[in-house]
Scaffold this motif. Structure first.
Motif, PDB file in Angstrom:
ATOM      1  N   ALA A 232       0.412  -1.446   0.275  1.00 41.55           N
ATOM      2  CA  ALA A 232       0.313  -0.249   0.303  1.00 41.55           C
ATOM      3  C   ALA A 232       1.017   1.181   0.382  1.00 41.55           C
ATOM      4  O   ALA A 232       0.311   2.064  -0.574  1.00 41.55           O
ATOM      5  CB  ALA A 232      -1.143  -0.090   1.330  1.00 41.55           C
ATOM      6  N   THR A 233       2.206   0.861   0.548  1.00 40.69           N
ATOM      7  CA  THR A 233       2.954   2.612   0.446  1.00 40.69           C
ATOM      8  C   THR A 233       3.457   2.576  -0.358  1.00 40.69           C
ATOM      9  O   THR A 233       3.643   3.739  -0.937  1.00 40.69           O
ATOM     10  CB  THR A 233       3.861   2.581   1.791  1.00 40.69           C
ATOM     11  OG1 THR A 233       3.380   1.606   2.886  1.00 40.69           O
ATOM     12  CG2 THR A 233       4.997   3.253   1.826  1.00 40.69           C
ATOM     13  N   ALA A 235       2.517   2.101  -3.372  1.00 44.07           N
ATOM     14  CA  ALA A 235       1.287   2.253  -4.547  1.00 44.07           C
ATOM     15  C   ALA A 235       0.899   3.110  -4.047  1.00 44.07           C
ATOM     16  O   ALA A 235       0.256   4.180  -5.475  1.00 44.07           O
ATOM     17  CB  ALA A 235      -0.269   1.389  -4.692  1.00 44.07           C
ATOM     18  N   THR A 236       1.340   4.496  -3.386  1.00 41.77           N
ATOM     19  CA  THR A 236       0.545   5.433  -3.000  1.00 41.77           C
ATOM     20  C   THR A 236       2.080   6.431  -3.137  1.00 41.77           C
ATOM     21  O   THR A 236       2.682   6.532  -1.987  1.00 41.77           O
ATOM     22  CB  THR A 236       0.038   5.842  -2.008  1.00 41.77           C
ATOM     23  OG1 THR A 236      -1.405   4.754  -2.034  1.00 41.77           O
ATOM     24  CG2 THR A 236      -0.537   7.170  -1.962  1.00 41.77           C
ATOM     25  N   SER A 238       3.392   9.233  -2.816  1.00 41.31           N
ATOM     26  CA  SER A 238       3.690  10.489  -1.656  1.00 41.31           C
ATOM     27  C   SER A 238       3.399   9.985  -0.769  1.00 41.31           C
ATOM     28  O   SER A 238       4.395  10.568   0.364  1.00 41.31           O
ATOM     29  CB  SER A 238       2.005  11.652  -2.166  1.00 41.31           C
ATOM     30  OG  SER A 238       1.018  10.794  -1.484  1.00 41.31           O
ATOM     31  N   VAL A 239       3.209   8.776  -0.135  1.00 41.23           N
ATOM     32  CA  VAL A 239       3.623   7.911   1.368  1.00 41.23           C
ATOM     33  C   VAL A 239       4.649   7.529   0.842  1.00 41.23           C
ATOM     34  O   VAL A 239       5.707   7.727   1.789  1.00 41.23           O
ATOM     35  CB  VAL A 239       2.458   7.086   1.518  1.00 41.23           C
ATOM     36  CG1 VAL A 239       2.609   6.398   2.603  1.00 41.23           C
ATOM     37  CG2 VAL A 239       0.801   8.082   1.406  1.00 41.23           C
ATOM     38  N   GLU A 360      -4.486   9.789   2.752  1.00 40.32           N
ATOM     39  CA  GLU A 360      -3.841   9.363   1.545  1.00 40.32           C
ATOM     40  C   GLU A 360      -4.136   7.835   1.082  1.00 40.32           C
ATOM     41  O   GLU A 360      -4.008   6.903   0.111  1.00 40.32           O
ATOM     42  CB  GLU A 360      -2.881   9.294   1.051  1.00 40.32           C
ATOM     43  CG  GLU A 360      -2.560  11.633   0.629  1.00 40.32           C
ATOM     44  CD  GLU A 360      -1.124  11.690  -0.230  1.00 40.32           C
ATOM     45  OE1 GLU A 360      -1.043  11.025  -0.727  1.00 40.32           O
ATOM     46  OE2 GLU A 360      -1.363  13.053   0.618  1.00 40.32           O
ATOM     47  N   VAL A 361      -4.739   6.420   2.365  1.00 41.99           N
ATOM     48  CA  VAL A 361      -3.980   5.971   2.338  1.00 41.99           C
ATOM     49  C   VAL A 361      -5.290   4.986   2.790  1.00 41.99           C
ATOM     50  O   VAL A 361      -6.076   5.709   2.922  1.00 41.99           O
ATOM     51  CB  VAL A 361      -2.612   5.257   3.638  1.00 41.99           C
ATOM     52  CG1 VAL A 361      -3.317   3.698   3.501  1.00 41.99           C
ATOM     53  CG2 VAL A 361      -1.697   5.655   3.254  1.00 41.99           C
ATOM     54  N   GLY A 362      -6.259   3.937   1.910  1.00 44.70           N
ATOM     55  CA  GLY A 362      -7.230   3.150   2.221  1.00 44.70           C
ATOM     56  C   GLY A 362      -7.461   3.431   3.647  1.00 44.70           C
ATOM     57  O   GLY A 362      -7.001   2.684   3.509  1.00 44.70           O
ATOM     58  N   GLN A 419       9.899  10.629  -5.612  1.00 45.34           N
ATOM     59  CA  GLN A 419       8.808   9.315  -5.647  1.00 45.34           C
ATOM     60  C   GLN A 419       7.884  10.915  -5.655  1.00 45.34           C
ATOM     61  O   GLN A 419       6.532  10.088  -6.851  1.00 45.34           O
ATOM     62  CB  GLN A 419       8.751   8.967  -4.055  1.00 45.34           C
ATOM     63  CG  GLN A 419       9.613   7.723  -3.367  1.00 45.34           C
ATOM     64  CD  GLN A 419       9.129   6.626  -4.891  1.00 45.34           C
ATOM     65  OE1 GLN A 419       7.919   6.406  -4.696  1.00 45.34           O
ATOM     66  NE2 GLN A 419      10.144   5.994  -5.129  1.00 45.34           N
ATOM     67  N   ALA A 423       4.956  10.337  -8.722  1.00 43.73           N
ATOM     68  CA  ALA A 423       3.284  10.131  -8.251  1.00 43.73           C
ATOM     69  C   ALA A 423       2.770  11.692  -9.729  1.00 43.73           C
ATOM     70  O   ALA A 423       1.252  11.028 -10.350  1.00 43.73           O
ATOM     71  CB  ALA A 423       3.279  11.411  -7.336  1.00 43.73           C
ATOM     72  N   THR A 426       2.442   9.456 -12.852  1.00 41.19           N
ATOM     73  CA  THR A 426       1.339   8.287 -12.809  1.00 41.19           C
ATOM     74  C   THR A 426      -0.333   9.155 -13.209  1.00 41.19           C
ATOM     75  O   THR A 426      -1.329   8.453 -13.289  1.00 41.19           O
ATOM     76  CB  THR A 426       1.395   7.598 -11.292  1.00 41.19           C
ATOM     77  OG1 THR A 426       2.286   7.150 -11.439  1.00 41.19           O
ATOM     78  CG2 THR A 426      -0.548   6.474 -11.193  1.00 41.19           C
TER      79      THR A 426
END
Length: 429
Positions: A232-233, A235-236, A238-239, A360-362, A419, A423, A426
């Motif tokens: 999850a990290t 995949a995001t 900005s995180v 920003e994380v689900g 990173q 973003a 993407t």
């Protein structure tokens, strides 16, 4: 500015859910501060009492790594269980463990008999704090995560300090023997019980998770917790950028911590009001704490003015310059100034990273990402302290290591930028 874009502290505190979650946090962190001071954490875990740099690293590992070892498992559970029940049950469990510790203290127990239940209390406390972090987006607007998180974290730290002061004052009243220590330790359950009562006021499901993973059992979810958080990290972007910035800061800060400790003990002499030795370390800690407090005021302003990514980059640049100054002008006054600046910049990076994860994380993986976050925060620090202990001369006079810490900040700056470019690429697809 969009109407309502700035909610302000008053508006946040008037929000019932946010106010109740703050009450849980304050009671929890008061209990933490009370327990640690009552147990004599400065004696049990304090690495400054060790003369050998490697013993310093070992002491920090004992203090910090148990939190991280349970993190992936705690995170998975937080993402599957009703977080109201997590906060309620974990605080009750912690109260029971504190009673066990108090009984061991009263009986004169030491070593593993005292150490293991004390670590269990610390582990459950980490579980509670992680649940508080992932619950925050459910009681505060996501666009105000920086404000909400900054206030909650900073005020929570102040309440923990108040808990420690309460323990010290109470100890003066009840005595310093085993009976007095056990009494003060036992009083710490009041905070845990109060936190459980406050948590019980939330509606079922109010704090999430809104969704859970599709694995058929909690055991399966726990076993996959670390990998889920990592995916999850990544995949995001900005995180991931925030993790890189925070990770390199903790590595650099670990190097500076070890070297500063050795310098105060073996190399520095008093310089006017600035002290060497343990007194000087106390002054440095106060200055670092002042830096953290300043960050609480500066971060929301900077994020509104520059945005979160630029705020992180400015903090990393200032930290880099500070480390290079330390390397070039290694002296007691410079170390004192650096304690404030690095405390400020490091907290700015952390607060921005907190906000990135929370906004920003689900929600279905938020607990596991925070577990990974905890590992980055603690394990990176311990690894840096250990590496510095192996490489540093006994007196800590190692300008090249301070310069190496500056290089770590540069790596964090470059990684953060790469990173964010990922973003943007993407988003453009």
């Amino acid at each position: 500015m969009v109407p309502g874009a700035r909610l302000g502290l008053g508006g946040l505190v008037r929000t019932p859910g946010f106010r109740r979650l703050l009450a849980v946090r304050f009671a929890t962190q008061w209990a933490d501060g009370m327990f640690q001071a009552a147990l004599g954490g400065a004696v049990l875990f304090n690495p400054e009492r060790q003369a050998d740099p490697l013993a310093v690293a070992a002491g920090l590992a004992v203090l910090l790594l148990p939190y991280s070892l349970i993190g992936p498992f705690a995170g998975a559970l937080i993402d599957r269980w009703d977080r109201k029940r997590v906060l309620l049950g974990a605080n009750l469990a912690r109260a029971a463990l504190v009673v066990v510790v108090a009984a061991v203290v009263l009986s004169g127990g030491a070593g593993a008999a005292l150490f293991l239940p004390a670590l269990a209390v610390a582990g459950v406390s980490r579980f509670v704090l992680a649940a508080l972090s992932v619950a925050l987006p459910h009681v505060a607007p996501r666009r105000h995560m920086v404000e909400a998180n900054t206030f909650a974290v900073t005020a929570g730290a102040a309440v923990a300090a108040l808990g420690g002061a309460t323990a010290i004052g109470l100890r003066e009243l009840v005595g310093t023997g085993d009976t007095g220590s056990a009494t003060v330790t036992l009083v710490a359950i009041a905070g845990s019980l109060a936190a459980a009562v406050f948590a019980g006021g939330f509606r079922r499901g109010q704090l999430g998770p809104d969704r859970t993973d599709r694995r058929p059992s909690t055991v399966s979810s726990v076993l996959h917790g670390f990998a889920d958080g990592a995916r999850a990290t990544i995949a995001t972007p900005s995180v991931a950028a925030s993790f890189l910035a925070l990770g390199t800061h903790r590595l650099a800060f670990g190097v500076s911590t070890l070297l500063s400790l050795l310098l105060f003990r073996y190399a520095f002499t008093d310089a006017g009001p600035l002290r060497a030795g343990m007194a000087g370390l106390g002054e440095a800690v106060v200055l670092a704490a002042a830096g953290l407090g300043t960050a609480a005021l500066a971060t929301p302003w900077a994020v509104r003015r520059w945005g979160r990514p630029r705020t992180v980059r400015v903090a990393l640049v200032v930290a880099t310059v500070t480390q290079l100054t330390l390397a070039a002008l290694l002296s007691l006054p410079i170390v004192m100034v650096s304690a404030f600046v690095l405390g400020l910049t490091g907290q700015v990076v952390k607060l921005c990273a907190d906000a990135a994860v929370q906004s920003e994380v689900g929600d279905e993986v938020l607990g596991r990402v925070f577990a990974l976050y905890d590992i980055v925060f603690n394990v990176g620090y311990v690894l840096a302290v250990t590496s510095a202990a192996l490489l540093s001369p006994p007196n800590g006079v190692a300008p090249w290591l301070f310069a190496g810490a500056a290089l770590l900040y540069v790596i964090g700056l470059v990684g953060h930028d790469l990173q964010l470019r990922r973003a943007r690429a993407t988003a453009a697809r």
